[in-house]
Design a protein around this motif. Structure first.
Motif, PDB file in Angstrom:
ATOM      1  N   GLY A 156      19.604  22.080   6.616  1.00 50.53           N
ATOM      2  CA  GLY A 156      18.700  21.532   5.613  1.00 50.53           C
ATOM      3  C   GLY A 156      18.191  20.138   5.890  1.00 50.53           C
ATOM      4  O   GLY A 156      17.550  19.520   5.027  1.00 50.53           O
ATOM      5  N   LEU A 162      25.414  14.124   6.024  1.00 48.28           N
ATOM      6  CA  LEU A 162      25.597  14.501   4.630  1.00 48.28           C
ATOM      7  C   LEU A 162      24.681  13.740   3.682  1.00 48.28           C
ATOM      8  O   LEU A 162      24.400  14.219   2.578  1.00 48.28           O
ATOM      9  CB  LEU A 162      27.060  14.322   4.220  1.00 48.28           C
ATOM     10  N   SER A 163      24.210  12.569   4.096  1.00 47.02           N
ATOM     11  CA  SER A 163      23.264  11.838   3.255  1.00 47.02           C
ATOM     12  C   SER A 163      21.876  12.475   3.277  1.00 47.02           C
ATOM     13  O   SER A 163      21.013  12.124   2.464  1.00 47.02           O
ATOM     14  CB  SER A 163      23.165  10.370   3.697  1.00 47.02           C
ATOM     15  N   GLU A 164      21.660  13.415   4.215  1.00 44.02           N
ATOM     16  CA  GLU A 164      20.366  14.087   4.351  1.00 44.02           C
ATOM     17  C   GLU A 164      20.400  15.523   3.822  1.00 44.02           C
ATOM     18  O   GLU A 164      19.401  16.244   3.931  1.00 44.02           O
ATOM     19  CB  GLU A 164      19.954  14.114   5.826  1.00 44.02           C
ATOM     20  N   THR A 165      21.534  15.954   3.281  1.00 47.15           N
ATOM     21  CA  THR A 165      21.662  17.333   2.822  1.00 47.15           C
ATOM     22  C   THR A 165      22.240  17.349   1.409  1.00 47.15           C
ATOM     23  O   THR A 165      22.690  16.330   0.895  1.00 47.15           O
ATOM     24  CB  THR A 165      22.605  18.138   3.742  1.00 47.15           C
ATOM     25  N   SER A 166      22.238  18.516   0.829  1.00 53.59           N
ATOM     26  CA  SER A 166      22.894  18.692  -0.480  1.00 53.59           C
ATOM     27  C   SER A 166      23.732  19.963  -0.417  1.00 53.59           C
ATOM     28  O   SER A 166      23.320  20.973   0.159  1.00 53.59           O
ATOM     29  CB  SER A 166      21.860  18.799  -1.595  1.00 53.59           C
ATOM     30  N   GLY A 167      24.927  19.883  -0.994  1.00 46.33           N
ATOM     31  CA  GLY A 167      25.791  21.044  -1.045  1.00 46.33           C
ATOM     32  C   GLY A 167      26.528  21.350   0.237  1.00 46.33           C
ATOM     33  O   GLY A 167      27.150  22.411   0.362  1.00 46.33           O
ATOM     34  N   MET A 168      26.473  20.460   1.213  1.00 50.76           N
ATOM     35  CA  MET A 168      27.146  20.667   2.482  1.00 50.76           C
ATOM     36  C   MET A 168      28.417  19.823   2.555  1.00 50.76           C
ATOM     37  O   MET A 168      28.554  18.819   1.865  1.00 50.76           O
ATOM     38  CB  MET A 168      26.231  20.304   3.653  1.00 50.76           C
ATOM     39  N   THR A 169      29.340  20.223   3.405  1.00 49.91           N
ATOM     40  CA  THR A 169      30.565  19.466   3.636  1.00 49.91           C
ATOM     41  C   THR A 169      30.687  19.155   5.118  1.00 49.91           C
ATOM     42  O   THR A 169      29.969  19.726   5.961  1.00 49.91           O
ATOM     43  CB  THR A 169      31.797  20.270   3.204  1.00 49.91           C
TER      44      THR A 169
END
Length: 241
Positions: A126, A203-210
């Motif tokens: 994403g 992670l600062s560029e996505t949502s819902g990811m780990t």
């Protein structure tokens, strides 16, 4: 491409973890039938300097600055400029049999190919990932992977020996504050100008990811067709035999 995933390869200390990379390179050079070796790990807090930087007048002060921020200073086997990473990052080592010529367009082609592969992985997660440098980025490179053309996410470096090629990448996944702070201090001593706002994380560029999602995606991309896994101590025993 067939690949062997190298596991249980950390815990040797900052310098020792880099030595694992060189041992992998040596093994592939001596055993050309080896599939690609893929190593993905979370490193200890480290500032990896290039050998060229170690010759600069500000290097001793830069080493002290790294240590004062809790990062172990080391000299890395590949080129580039100082890179900072810690447990919030991933380091990816790719070691392939090398049967082409040294340097020149061959090296450029490898940088471009791997950069595009990382960009593909991040886009699947994403991220608006693109290949190319961001003005003012740390350790600038033609084939850095960035997000939105604004922040650097993946830096790559390589080392080529007779018979094998190591391509290494560092990827900030989560928190970046400590990494930015140490790079500001280190680059000040080395007299390198850069823009700390270009330092990004996945992670600062996505949502819902780990972080686990990122690791799994990278392993699938680079070792998805793997012929198996090999624990590092087994590989090390083969090197010493």
């Amino acid at each position: 491409m067939d690949a062997l995933l190298v596991t249980h390869s950390v815990g040797h200390g900052a310098a020792g973890d880099l030595d694992v990379s060189l041992r992998m390179l040596k093994y592939v050079a001596a055993n050309p039938e080896t599939p690609r070796l893929v190593r993905v790990y979370q490193p200890e807090p480290t500032v990896a300097f290039s050998r060229r930087e170690s010759l600069l007048p500000g290097f001793p002060a830069a080493v002290s600055a790294a240590a004062s921020h809790g990062f172990t200073p080391v000299i890395r086997p590949a080129g580039g400029r100082a890179v900072a990473y810690d447990e919030s990052c991933l380091v990816v080592d790719l070691v392939n049999v090398e049967d082409g010529a040294y340097g020149g367009l061959d090296n450029e082609a490898h940088f471009k190919t791997v950069g595009n592969q990382f960009a593909d992985v991040l886009r699947e997660l994403g991220v608006d990932a693109r290949v190319g440098p961001v003005p003012g980025e740390y350790c600038p490179g033609t084939y850095s992977v960035n997000a939105r053309g604004q922040v650097k996410l993946v830096g790559t470096a390589q080392r080529v020996t007779r018979g094998a090629r190591l391509m290494s990448a560092s990827i900030p996944v989560a928190e970046t504050g400590a990494l930015i702070d140490v790079l500001v201090a280190v680059n000040r001593e080395l007299d390198f100008a850069w823009n700390e706002r270009t330092f990004g994380s996945v992670l600062s560029e996505t949502s819902g990811m780990t972080a686990g999602d990122v690791t799994d995606s990278i392993v699938r991309a680079f070792a998805g067709h793997r012929s198996g896994e090999i624990q590092y101590h087994v590989l090390a025993n083969r090197l010493e035999s």
